[in-house]
Design a protein around this motif. Structure first.
Motif: not given
Length: 159
Positions: A8-13, A19-22, A43-44, A62-65
């Motif tokens: 899963a992809t987790w993004l922190y704000s 945290w939000q999971v995608f 990008t990551v 490559l992850f496009e934020v």
């Protein structure tokens, strides 16, 4: 200690301190002991890691934020040669990576990723230094990268 890889992809704000999971349909395989660096805050890059079956991999993603989208990178490895023959980027985990300024870059984001060492699936220590360099980017085709071998045998600092 057992690890349980998750893809899963987790993004922190920072704004909401949460945290939000995608769970995205296209994403890297679940793994641990990989590296991730951010390029220009947009990008990551994710490289390598140990998968559920304990094998190391050499996948590059490559992850496009802003788009919340993963893309597997097909990397040009034709230039990865030494006078003593070919040398390739081996699957690895537990390595180190950092984003650096890429001089004379044709890309809008003038950064690349340095990758050092790590270990193989057979627990062999690696002592090489690579650069993942952006070679072009345009709206139609996106980013193009290539791995450049900078040092096959980094100096042993223990002696």
């Amino acid at each position: 200690m057992r690890y349980h890889p998750d893809n899963a992809t987790w993004l922190y704000s920072l704004d909401t301190d949460s945290w939000q999971v995608f769970v995205l349909s296209i994403r890297p395989k679940a793994n641990v002991f990989h590296t991730m660096v951010t390029l220009c805050g947009k990008t990551v890059l994710l490289f390598g890691g140990e998968m559920k079956d304990s094998r190391c991999c050499n996948e590059t993603w490559l992850f496009e934020v802003e788009k919340r989208k993963w893309k597997p990178l097909q990397i040009n490895i034709e230039n990865n040669t030494f006078s003593r023959g070919s040398f390739f980027l081996r699957p690895r985990c537990s390595h180190a990576a950092v984003a650096i300024e890429q001089l004379n870059s044709p890309c809008a984001c003038k950064q690349s990723m340095l990758l050092y060492g790590g270990r193989t699936t057979r627990r062999e220590s690696l002592n090489d230094l690579w650069e993942l360099r952006c070679t072009s980017n345009d709206d139609a085709n996106g980013f193009k990268f290539e791995w450049i071998l900078l040092s096959k045998d980094f100096p042993d600092l223990k002696n």
